[in-house]
Enzyme design. Structure first.
Site, PDB file in Angstrom:
ATOM      1  N   CYS A  94     -73.019 -79.323  48.292  1.00  0.00           N
ATOM      2  CA  CYS A  94     -72.377 -78.619  47.181  1.00  0.00           C
ATOM      3  C   CYS A  94     -73.224 -77.406  46.801  1.00  0.00           C
ATOM      4  CB  CYS A  94     -72.241 -79.557  45.987  1.00  0.00           C
ATOM      5  SG  CYS A  94     -71.505 -78.774  44.531  1.00  0.00           S
ATOM      6  N   CYS A  97     -74.649 -77.988  43.001  1.00  0.00           N
ATOM      7  CA  CYS A  97     -75.687 -78.948  42.601  1.00  0.00           C
ATOM      8  C   CYS A  97     -76.529 -79.497  43.748  1.00  0.00           C
ATOM      9  CB  CYS A  97     -75.049 -80.103  41.838  1.00  0.00           C
ATOM     10  SG  CYS A  97     -74.043 -81.189  42.875  1.00  0.00           S
ATOM     11  N   CYS A 112     -55.340 -75.176  59.161  1.00  0.00           N
ATOM     12  CA  CYS A 112     -54.730 -74.914  57.852  1.00  0.00           C
ATOM     13  C   CYS A 112     -55.334 -73.690  57.165  1.00  0.00           C
ATOM     14  CB  CYS A 112     -54.854 -76.134  56.943  1.00  0.00           C
ATOM     15  SG  CYS A 112     -56.534 -76.460  56.372  1.00  0.00           S
ATOM     16  N   CYS A 143     -66.900 -82.817  43.529  1.00  0.00           N
ATOM     17  CA  CYS A 143     -68.252 -83.287  43.810  1.00  0.00           C
ATOM     18  C   CYS A 143     -68.559 -84.447  42.864  1.00  0.00           C
ATOM     19  CB  CYS A 143     -69.245 -82.144  43.606  1.00  0.00           C
ATOM     20  SG  CYS A 143     -70.971 -82.656  43.733  1.00  0.00           S
ATOM     21  N   CYS A 146     -71.663 -83.027  40.232  1.00  0.00           N
ATOM     22  CA  CYS A 146     -71.430 -81.997  39.200  1.00  0.00           C
ATOM     23  C   CYS A 146     -69.973 -81.893  38.771  1.00  0.00           C
ATOM     24  CB  CYS A 146     -71.926 -80.636  39.676  1.00  0.00           C
ATOM     25  SG  CYS A 146     -70.964 -79.894  41.008  1.00  0.00           S
ATOM     26  N   HIS A 149     -64.851 -78.601  41.451  1.00  0.00           N
ATOM     27  CA  HIS A 149     -63.663 -78.637  42.308  1.00  0.00           C
ATOM     28  C   HIS A 149     -64.038 -78.198  43.721  1.00  0.00           C
ATOM     29  CE1 HIS A 149     -59.492 -78.033  43.573  1.00  0.00           C
ATOM     30  NE2 HIS A 149     -59.869 -76.844  44.044  1.00  0.00           N
ATOM     31  N   HIS A 152     -58.633 -80.370  48.063  1.00  0.00           N
ATOM     32  CA  HIS A 152     -57.692 -81.482  47.960  1.00  0.00           C
ATOM     33  C   HIS A 152     -57.752 -82.334  49.214  1.00  0.00           C
ATOM     34  CE1 HIS A 152     -56.138 -78.704  44.926  1.00  0.00           C
ATOM     35  NE2 HIS A 152     -55.699 -79.800  44.324  1.00  0.00           N
ATOM     36  N   ASP A 160     -55.004 -86.874  64.549  1.00  0.00           N
ATOM     37  CA  ASP A 160     -55.629 -87.900  65.381  1.00  0.00           C
ATOM     38  C   ASP A 160     -57.092 -88.069  64.969  1.00  0.00           C
ATOM     39  OD1 ASP A 160     -56.031 -89.793  67.342  1.00  0.00           O
ATOM     40  OD2 ASP A 160     -56.352 -88.311  68.935  1.00  0.00           O
ATOM     41  N   ARG A 166     -56.996 -85.513  55.519  1.00  0.00           N
ATOM     42  CA  ARG A 166     -57.510 -84.150  55.668  1.00  0.00           C
ATOM     43  C   ARG A 166     -58.093 -83.713  54.335  1.00  0.00           C
ATOM     44  NH1 ARG A 166     -54.881 -79.036  54.731  1.00  0.00           N
ATOM     45  NH2 ARG A 166     -52.920 -80.184  54.499  1.00  0.00           N
ATOM     46  N   CYS A 168     -59.251 -80.951  52.631  1.00  0.00           N
ATOM     47  CA  CYS A 168     -59.082 -79.505  52.751  1.00  0.00           C
ATOM     48  C   CYS A 168     -59.999 -78.866  51.702  1.00  0.00           C
ATOM     49  CB  CYS A 168     -57.618 -79.161  52.516  1.00  0.00           C
ATOM     50  SG  CYS A 168     -57.224 -77.436  52.714  1.00  0.00           S
TER      51      CYS A 168
END
Length: 187
Positions: A94, A97, A112, A143, A146, A149, A152, A160, A166, A168
């Site tokens: 992160c 932090c 993606c 996280c 901390c 964000h 998602h 597979d 996932r 993302c």
């Protein structure tokens, strides 16, 4: 007829909100900075949830602050995504932090436009929350230390991978440390 009209209005409002969020994200993240890379793991900040916005703004780039503290999103298919695809064995921390979040052992290219992982580094590295901000149910990833964000997580998309999940993740909020977390048989 009135019910159909209300549904159409809801759909239009959802589309407008989504478009305005994309425009805002693009405007705030004009610079397409690369993902931070370092030779050693960043020092973890304890009690990072007690840090005030002003302190976060001093510590983070404007893009990182927008993503980590305001639940923003970086543009898809940027320099960070291209950099991520080329990175080898290592660990991802992160940027806020220093908490270890993901391992290259769990990364994959989902095509993606954002870094994707099929599992966090450790079971308690990240937390998930319900997210209804766009009017569509999603699962937000933050996280665990901390509460910043990260992105998602999506399930059941048919990738597979061992988990068919996932994660993302916004690459601008990751710090990549090459060579960490290499599987024992690769050393």
């Amino acid at each position: 007829m009135e019910r159909l009209h209300i549904q159409s209005l809801r759909l239009m409002v959802s589309i407008l909100v989504l478009c305005s969020l994309q425009i805002t994200a693009a405007a705030v993240t004009k610079t397409n900075r690369p993902m931070k890379e370092t030779s050693k793991a960043p020092e973890s900040v304890e009690k990072a949830t007690n840090i005030k916005d002003k302190e976060w703004q001093e510590k983070l780039t404007p893009e990182q602050f927008y993503i980590l503290r305001k639940a923003g999103t970086e543009p898809a298919y940027g320099a960070v995504y291209e950099q991520f695809k080329k990175q080898g064995a290592g660990a991802y921390y992160c940027a806020g932090c220093g908490n270890k979040l993901f391992s290259s052992d769990h990364k994959f290219d989902s095509h993606c436009g954002w870094p994707s992982f099929w599992d966090p580094a450790e079971i308690d590295s990240v937390e998930t929350r319900s997210d209804l901000t766009l009017g569509v149910p999603r699962i937000e990833v933050v996280c665990a230390n901390c509460k910043g964000h990260l992105g998602h997580v999506f399930e059941g998309e048919g990738f597979d991978t061992p988990t068919d999940q996932r994660y993302c993740i916004n690459g601008l909020v990751l710090v990549y440390v090459p060579g960490e977390d290499v599987k024992k048989d690769e050393k």
